[in-house]
Design an enzyme around this catalytic site. Structure first.
Site, PDB file in Angstrom:
ATOM      1  N   PRO A   2       0.664  -1.098  -0.132  1.00 45.44           N
ATOM      2  CA  PRO A   2      -0.019  -0.202  -0.115  1.00 45.44           C
ATOM      3  C   PRO A   2       0.715   0.620  -0.070  1.00 45.44           C
ATOM      4  CG  PRO A   2      -0.647  -1.701   1.982  1.00 45.44           C
ATOM      5  CD  PRO A   2       0.726  -1.958   0.694  1.00 45.44           C
ATOM      6  N   GLU A   3       0.647   2.330  -1.191  1.00 51.59           N
ATOM      7  CA  GLU A   3       1.610   3.512  -1.031  1.00 51.59           C
ATOM      8  C   GLU A   3      -0.124   4.177  -0.999  1.00 51.59           C
ATOM      9  OE1 GLU A   3       4.045   4.066  -4.255  1.00 51.59           O
ATOM     10  OE2 GLU A   3       4.730   1.646  -4.234  1.00 51.59           O
TER      11      GLU A   3
END
Length: 273
Positions: A2-3
């Site tokens: 997850p960014e």
DNA sequence: ACTAGCCCCTGGGAGC
DNA sequence: TGCTCCCAGGGGCTAG
């Protein structure tokens, strides 16, 4: 992993489903998932509080609770938040928050890299992980001047500098590769060697690619899912990440993969100078 | 003040 | 088939 776009996707989904709910009960099979305070204190402090608002800062999720508290979550590699009435029996679910509407807000994390904190909102400035966090790339403050000013402090390669959360908050391995491909700049280029035109291209690519990725609900590689269990769609739009050995979409070259700063780094030798 | 290296974890892929 | 080995990867921490 997850960014920023994945965390923003989670924030938007959670916002629709948990605002206004009260936390009735708190359970954990892995109390270390709460970094500070102790799990016991954490549980007793959030029990009975209401979830009032949700924010994102870089890759951090912020749950504003009644009573002046904020619960902060970082998903790191494999963290997920789920909202469901029928929670699966999973050894990877490390935190269960029973909500007043019958749903359970649960945190799942295969590798247990993610962390949760609980802080007094008035002490936000003292929260260490936020203290050094760089510019929010989709905010008004993210200008070419601000960006190039930040870059000027570093002599390292551009890949590593863009991964540094103190420069721009929220970029991770996938989007840095995508940004540099779009800008036509090799990940190994030292920051001082970049021309103003190249920096401008990187600057524009950051905004464009992050916004586009959010629009598509983030990227699902490894195992990112939304709180509803759905996947993102941006993985179909990736132009360079994870495409080692495949044909470049821009030219007839082949996508290369090297390791920079311990991260798998994808680029095209002919399109990126 | 910046940078390099180590550590945390686990599933999954490679090798035998 | 099944066992062992090794790796990815964000960011905190320590040491240089």
């Amino acid at each position: 992993m997850p960014e920023l776009p994945e965390v923003e996707t989670v924030r938007r989904a959670l916002e629709k489903r948990i605002i206004g709910r009260k936390i009735l009960a708190v359970e954990s099979n892995f109390p270390k998932i709460v970094s500070t305070p102790s799990f016991k204190t954490f549980a007793s402090q959030i029990k009975g509080s209401k979830i009032e608002a949700m924010f994102r800062r870089g890759k951090f999720l912020i749950f504003d609770l009644s009573g002046g508290l904020s619960m902060i979550s970082h998903l790191r590699m494999t963290g997920h938040w789920l909202v469901t009435k029928n929670l699966p029996d999973s050894k990877f679910i490390h935190l269960k928050l029973k909500l007043s509407d019958g749903h359970t807000l649960a945190y799942s994390d295969i590798r247990k890299f993610g962390r949760i904190w609980l802080i007094e909102r008035q002490d936000f400035a003292l929260f260490k992980p936020f203290a050094k966090l760089g510019i929010e790339p989709l905010s008004k403050g993210f200008t070419m001047e601000a960006f190039s000013g930040r870059l000027a402090k570093y002599k390292n390669n551009i890949k590593q500098v863009l991964l540094n959360q103190q420069v721009v908050a929220g970029l991770g391995n996938i989007y840095v590769d995508e940004v540099l491909f779009s800008a036509g700049v090799r990940p190994s280029r030292k920051v001082p060697s970049l021309t103003k035109t190249e920096i401008l291209k990187i600057f524009k690519a950051i905004r464009r690619i992050l916004a586009l990725a959010i629009k598509h609900g983030g990227t699902t590689v490894e195992n990112f899912t939304t709180p509803e269990g759905g996947t993102g769609y941006f993985q179909n739009k990736l132009k360079i990440y994870g495409r080692k050995g495949q044909k470049c979409y821009n030219c007839k070259g082949t996508v290369s993969r090297i390791v920079i700063a311990g991260r798998g780094t994808h680029f095209c030798k002919s399109c990126q100078k």
